[in-house]
Design an enzyme around this catalytic site. Structure first.
Site, PDB file in Angstrom:
ATOM      1  N   GLY A  14      49.284  34.975  39.949  1.00 44.05           N
ATOM      2  CA  GLY A  14      48.019  35.505  40.448  1.00 44.05           C
ATOM      3  C   GLY A  14      46.984  34.414  40.635  1.00 44.05           C
ATOM      4  O   GLY A  14      46.738  33.623  39.726  1.00 44.05           O
ATOM      5  N   GLY A  16      43.668  34.978  41.456  1.00 46.45           N
ATOM      6  CA  GLY A  16      42.346  35.596  41.502  1.00 46.45           C
ATOM      7  C   GLY A  16      41.337  34.726  40.779  1.00 46.45           C
ATOM      8  O   GLY A  16      41.510  33.517  40.621  1.00 46.45           O
ATOM      9  N   PHE A  17      40.267  35.342  40.289  1.00 49.86           N
ATOM     10  CA  PHE A  17      39.202  34.582  39.630  1.00 49.86           C
ATOM     11  C   PHE A  17      39.718  33.818  38.413  1.00 49.86           C
ATOM     12  O   PHE A  17      39.404  32.646  38.223  1.00 49.86           O
ATOM     13  CB  PHE A  17      38.064  35.513  39.214  1.00 49.86           C
ATOM     14  CG  PHE A  17      37.218  35.983  40.359  1.00 49.86           C
ATOM     15  CD1 PHE A  17      36.341  35.124  40.990  1.00 49.86           C
ATOM     16  CD2 PHE A  17      37.306  37.287  40.815  1.00 49.86           C
ATOM     17  CE1 PHE A  17      35.557  35.547  42.058  1.00 49.86           C
ATOM     18  CE2 PHE A  17      36.535  37.721  41.879  1.00 49.86           C
ATOM     19  CZ  PHE A  17      35.655  36.851  42.507  1.00 49.86           C
ATOM     20  N   GLU A 174      27.443  50.714  45.293  1.00 50.03           N
ATOM     21  CA  GLU A 174      27.369  49.850  46.466  1.00 50.03           C
ATOM     22  C   GLU A 174      27.980  50.510  47.694  1.00 50.03           C
ATOM     23  O   GLU A 174      27.443  50.405  48.807  1.00 50.03           O
ATOM     24  CB  GLU A 174      28.038  48.516  46.145  1.00 50.03           C
ATOM     25  CG  GLU A 174      27.218  47.692  45.153  1.00 50.03           C
ATOM     26  CD  GLU A 174      27.948  46.510  44.561  1.00 50.03           C
ATOM     27  OE1 GLU A 174      27.277  45.659  43.942  1.00 50.03           O
ATOM     28  OE2 GLU A 174      29.180  46.427  44.707  1.00 50.03           O
ATOM     29  N   ASP A 303      41.511  41.178  34.354  1.00 47.85           N
ATOM     30  CA  ASP A 303      41.715  42.633  34.342  1.00 47.85           C
ATOM     31  C   ASP A 303      43.047  43.047  33.748  1.00 47.85           C
ATOM     32  O   ASP A 303      43.220  44.199  33.354  1.00 47.85           O
ATOM     33  CB  ASP A 303      41.634  43.179  35.765  1.00 47.85           C
ATOM     34  CG  ASP A 303      40.236  43.087  36.351  1.00 47.85           C
ATOM     35  OD1 ASP A 303      39.315  42.708  35.612  1.00 47.85           O
ATOM     36  OD2 ASP A 303      40.065  43.387  37.545  1.00 47.85           O
TER      37      ASP A 303
END
Length: 425
Positions: A14, A16-17, A174, A303
């Site tokens: 992964g 991601g961040f 949002e 996550d």
């Protein structure tokens, strides 16, 4: 004779961040070879996904190929593939009929939309966790207006022009604000047979207020600003059922053809299938050093992890947690190889932010609370700073400036020429 030190292999699943921070922290390090395996070929700036879903930004504004990020890192190899299994005893991952061994493994696989056990709702709603989800929402919204224009009668197309968002966290807020602005302002002059200003947006929250992680005052401010934009906000309204025609609450049934689920997440499919200790949301349980409690050479961050050691509740699934954990794990690995102890991971909470719409947002940094235009300017600045890639920063800024000055949305493309209008009532 000098014996060369063998490099350790760090495999990251992964980009991601969290995964990206590990990569950057160990980049060009002479003691480590880094292998990144991801089923997507890009790093995604998830906080702006809702703007792709509502036609403000294009996918290329918030995503950048992982290979272009790692071009200058000579010890980093990127492999495009989906991990199907991990042999923890052999220290080996399996993907696309290939295998890759590791000394250290970092699971940064993120999360997927979770339905609290109500998996039957998955095919009746739209989630928002990746670009495919965002484009599906955008398509659904744009097609609903096109179909309503063909029908040409508001009463017959009410359910087409009613958008329901379930979940009153930042994503739900949002989305609700952005859909309201799109329909009530941005595209209102574009149709002849319908008035898009009659569009109804409903935001449903099971709890007593929106933005539960924020202060009461920020929550009330958000609710008021959304209602000023024409959004119906329903709190204390748990969803009992979702059908093909709408949402069932305890006191009413809301008819809608577009239902967006922003109420929950759970661990990735890979995390779910692995023989690791997990919580009820399929997030892997980790110790105070972000290590799996089953295998100390396996780290889980972001996550995908349930980090609750010494805490009253697990750390939230937000990008700052993943980023800080990524940097910590990289440092832990280096110290571990030098027989140095590391203190437990501690999360530094930099605050919370959520945008409501044009010139309105809430931002909380410790004792400082910003609302309205000051919160909005703070939100813009932070999201630009954390964007990855100079081109993405510039294109996002230009899109925002153009949208602000013209009240237009530039990414309103339906890819099919004349698609199957499957949302026909």
């Amino acid at each position: 004779m000098i014996v060369s030190k063998l490099k350790k292999k760090v495999v990251i699943i992964g980009a991601g961040f969290g995964g990206l921070q590990v990569i950057k922290s160990l980049a060009n390090h002479r003691d480590y070879d880094i292998v990144v395996v991801d089923k997507k070929n890009h790093h995604l700036f998830q906080p702006l996904l809702y703007q792709v879903a509502t036609a403000v930004l294009s996918p290329a504004d918030i995503a950048i190929p992982t290979r272009s990020i790692t071009t200058k890192y000579k010890n980093v190899k990127v492999l495009f593939g989906e991990v199907s299994d991990i042999n923890f005893e052999k220290k080996e991952i399996v993907f696309q009929n290939n295998t890759e061994s590791y000394d250290y493994l970092i699971l940064a696989t993120g999360a997927k939309t979770g339905y609290f056990g109500n998996t039957q709702w998955q095919n009746k709603t739209l989630g928002l966790k990746n670009l495919k989800d965002a484009l599906s929402i955008r398509r659904q919204i744009l097609l609903s207006f096109e179909q309503a224009e063909l029908i040409g009668d508001y009463e017959k197309s009410k359910s087409l022009m009613h958008y329901v968002i379930i979940g009153g966290g930042p994503t739900g807020v949002e989305l609700a604000g952005s859909i309201a602005e799109l329909s009530h302002n941005i595209i209102r002059k574009d149709f002849r047979n319908i008035d898009s200003g009659m569009t109804k947006v409903t935001l449903i929250e099971a709890g007593p207020r929106l933005l539960n992680a924020f202060s009461e005052s920020s929550s009330q401010f958000t609710k008021s600003k959304l209602e000023n934009r024409g959004v119906e906000v329903l709190t204390n309204s748990p969803v009992l059922d979702i059908t093909d025609t709408g949402v069932v609450l305890k006191d009413r049934v809301i008819e809608s053809k577009t239902i967006i689920w922003a109420a929950g997440v759970e661990g990735s499919d890979l995390a779910k299938k692995l023989p690791l200790n997990k919580d009820k949301s399929n997030r892997v349980l980790v110790d105070e050093h972000c290590r799996s409690i089953d295998y100390p050479e396996v780290f889980v961050i972001g996550d995908a992890a349930n980090f609750s050691k010494g805490l009253s509740k697990p750390l939230p699934g937000v990008s700052p947690v993943a980023m800080q954990q990524g940097r910590y794990v990289a440092k832990y690995i280096q110290n571990h190889d030098k027989n140095r102890d590391m203190p437990p991971f501690q999360y530094f909470d930099k605050g919370n932010m959520a945008t409501i719409g044009r010139t309105d947002a809430v931002a909380e940094f410790g004792i400082f609370k910003l609302k309205g235009i000051f919160g909005w300017l703070g939100w813009l600045f932070v999201h630009l700073v954390y964007q990855v890639g100079f081109k993405n920063k510039v294109s996002t800024l230009l899109s925002w400036v153009w949208s602000y000055l013209t009240f237009r949305a530039g990414s309103r493309l339906i890819q099919e020429e004349v698609p199957d209008l499957s949302i026909r009532p």
